[in-house]
Design an enzyme around this catalytic site. Structure first.
Site, PDB file in Angstrom:
ATOM      1  N   GLU A   1      33.853  50.296  38.645  1.00 49.33           N
ATOM      2  CA  GLU A   1      34.311  51.585  39.157  1.00 49.33           C
ATOM      3  C   GLU A   1      35.603  51.508  39.940  1.00 49.33           C
ATOM      4  O   GLU A   1      36.331  52.487  40.017  1.00 49.33           O
ATOM      5  CB  GLU A   1      33.208  52.216  40.019  1.00 49.33           C
ATOM      6  CG  GLU A   1      32.012  52.604  39.149  1.00 49.33           C
ATOM      7  CD  GLU A   1      30.956  53.391  39.893  1.00 49.33           C
ATOM      8  OE1 GLU A   1      30.940  53.325  41.133  1.00 49.33           O
ATOM      9  OE2 GLU A   1      30.158  54.045  39.208  1.00 49.33           O
ATOM     10  N   VAL A   2      35.869  50.359  40.542  1.00 50.13           N
ATOM     11  CA  VAL A   2      37.101  50.221  41.329  1.00 50.13           C
ATOM     12  C   VAL A   2      38.048  49.277  40.585  1.00 50.13           C
ATOM     13  O   VAL A   2      37.679  48.133  40.277  1.00 50.13           O
ATOM     14  CB  VAL A   2      36.803  49.684  42.744  1.00 50.13           C
ATOM     15  CG1 VAL A   2      38.087  49.518  43.531  1.00 50.13           C
ATOM     16  CG2 VAL A   2      35.835  50.603  43.477  1.00 50.13           C
TER      17      VAL A   2
ATOM     18  N   HIS B   1      36.932  42.575  41.920  1.00 46.43           N
ATOM     19  CA  HIS B   1      36.050  42.245  43.048  1.00 46.43           C
ATOM     20  C   HIS B   1      34.851  41.477  42.531  1.00 46.43           C
ATOM     21  O   HIS B   1      34.289  41.811  41.496  1.00 46.43           O
ATOM     22  CB  HIS B   1      35.607  43.491  43.818  1.00 46.43           C
ATOM     23  CG  HIS B   1      35.144  44.623  42.964  1.00 46.43           C
ATOM     24  ND1 HIS B   1      36.009  45.407  42.231  1.00 46.43           N
ATOM     25  CD2 HIS B   1      33.903  45.094  42.693  1.00 46.43           C
ATOM     26  CE1 HIS B   1      35.331  46.327  41.579  1.00 46.43           C
ATOM     27  NE2 HIS B   1      34.042  46.151  41.821  1.00 46.43           N
TER      28      HIS B   1
ATOM     29  N   ASN C   1      31.926  43.078  37.586  1.00 46.93           N
ATOM     30  CA  ASN C   1      31.846  44.061  36.514  1.00 46.93           C
ATOM     31  C   ASN C   1      33.228  44.267  35.917  1.00 46.93           C
ATOM     32  O   ASN C   1      34.217  44.387  36.648  1.00 46.93           O
ATOM     33  CB  ASN C   1      31.317  45.388  37.061  1.00 46.93           C
ATOM     34  CG  ASN C   1      29.880  45.283  37.537  1.00 46.93           C
ATOM     35  OD1 ASN C   1      29.050  44.655  36.877  1.00 46.93           O
ATOM     36  ND2 ASN C   1      29.576  45.874  38.676  1.00 46.93           N
TER      37      ASN C   1
ATOM     38  N   ILE D   1      29.992  49.067  50.971  1.00 49.41           N
ATOM     39  CA  ILE D   1      29.653  50.276  51.728  1.00 49.41           C
ATOM     40  C   ILE D   1      28.283  50.823  51.336  1.00 49.41           C
ATOM     41  O   ILE D   1      27.662  51.570  52.087  1.00 49.41           O
ATOM     42  CB  ILE D   1      30.758  51.344  51.518  1.00 49.41           C
ATOM     43  CG1 ILE D   1      30.812  52.317  52.668  1.00 49.41           C
ATOM     44  CG2 ILE D   1      30.607  52.054  50.181  1.00 49.41           C
ATOM     45  CD1 ILE D   1      32.075  53.183  52.653  1.00 49.41           C
TER      46      ILE D   1
HETATM   47  P1  AMP Z   1      31.945  48.118  40.750  1.00 41.94           P
HETATM   48  O1  AMP Z   1      30.957  49.072  40.149  1.00 41.94           O
HETATM   49  O2  AMP Z   1      31.682  46.695  40.345  1.00 41.94           O
HETATM   50  O3  AMP Z   1      33.372  48.552  40.538  1.00 41.94           O
HETATM   51  O4  AMP Z   1      31.641  48.118  42.318  1.00 41.94           O
HETATM   52  C1  AMP Z   1      32.335  48.877  43.228  1.00 41.94           C
HETATM   53  C2  AMP Z   1      31.668  48.637  44.558  1.00 41.94           C
HETATM   54  O5  AMP Z   1      32.537  49.044  45.593  1.00 41.94           O
HETATM   55  C3  AMP Z   1      30.349  49.419  44.758  1.00 41.94           C
HETATM   56  O6  AMP Z   1      29.294  48.497  45.040  1.00 41.94           O
HETATM   57  C4  AMP Z   1      30.661  50.337  45.949  1.00 41.94           C
HETATM   58  O7  AMP Z   1      29.551  50.530  46.801  1.00 41.94           O
HETATM   59  C5  AMP Z   1      31.784  49.581  46.636  1.00 41.94           C
HETATM   60  N1  AMP Z   1      32.689  50.378  47.445  1.00 41.94           N
HETATM   61  C6  AMP Z   1      33.335  51.517  47.074  1.00 41.94           C
HETATM   62  N2  AMP Z   1      34.107  51.969  48.070  1.00 41.94           N
HETATM   63  C7  AMP Z   1      33.970  51.081  49.083  1.00 41.94           C
HETATM   64  C8  AMP Z   1      34.541  50.966  50.399  1.00 41.94           C
HETATM   65  N3  AMP Z   1      35.398  51.895  50.875  1.00 41.94           N
HETATM   66  N4  AMP Z   1      34.170  49.931  51.178  1.00 41.94           N
HETATM   67  C9  AMP Z   1      33.291  49.012  50.714  1.00 41.94           C
HETATM   68  N5  AMP Z   1      32.745  49.039  49.477  1.00 41.94           N
HETATM   69  C10 AMP Z   1      33.067  50.068  48.692  1.00 41.94           C
END
Ligand code: AMP
Length: 125
Positions: free
Chosen positions: A105-106, A110, A97, A40
């Site tokens: 962060e998520v 991924h 990450n 996103i």
């Molecule tokens: P990380 O810091 O490796 O956990 O990356 C999390 C990634 O998820 C970031 O690059 C965000 O821009 C991406 N992200 C968060 N929410 C969404 C969403 N709803 N759709 C697509 N990407 C997202």
């Protein structure tokens, strides 16, 4: 805020909701093992995320607990997404990450696929 990768899987994380179709995403690819969608907030011309269908917090969790079938299916899906996007030549970067130092962060594994431009140094200093 970076996540703690040792916490149990949270079914309410945003990527779990994307997998369940509860929030929208720009889908790139899907098979039995993986789902790919556009980031996103892209950090490069191409910035695509690939996630396993299973409930795994991080690469650490996935590599420890996933079956060989899940791991094989996921790794092949990451490669296929990059190939299908035409990234193999001139090249691309993939990244996962993990935890606080990794800046995760998520809390659903991924893999980031970056490409479409020269990507610069491996790590910002
Ligand atoms: P990380 O810091 O490796 O956990 O990356 C999390 C990634 O998820 C970031 O690059 C965000 O821009 C991406 N992200 C968060 N929410 C969404 C969403 N709803 N759709 C697509 N990407 C997202």
């Amino acid at each position: 805020m970076p996540i703690d990768p040792t916490l149990p899987y949270d079914d309410n994380n945003i990527f779990a909701k994307i997998l369940r179709g509860e929030i929208p995403s720009t889908k790139v690819y899907e098979d039995e093992w993986a789902f790919a969608f556009e980031d996103i907030n892209p950090q490069a011309e191409v910035h695509t995320l690939v996630i396993p269908k299973g409930r795994y917090v991080s690469w650490d969790d996935f590599s420890a607990r996933a079956s060989d079938e899940e791991i094989g299916g996921f790794v092949r899906a990451v490669g296929k997404v990059a190939r299908d996007k035409g990234l193999v030549e001139p090249g691309y970067r993939m990244m996962a990450n993990i935890g606080a130092h990794g800046g995760q962060e998520v809390p659903h594994l991924h893999v980031h696929i970056f490409g479409g431009q020269p990507l610069g140094p491996m790590i910002a200093r």
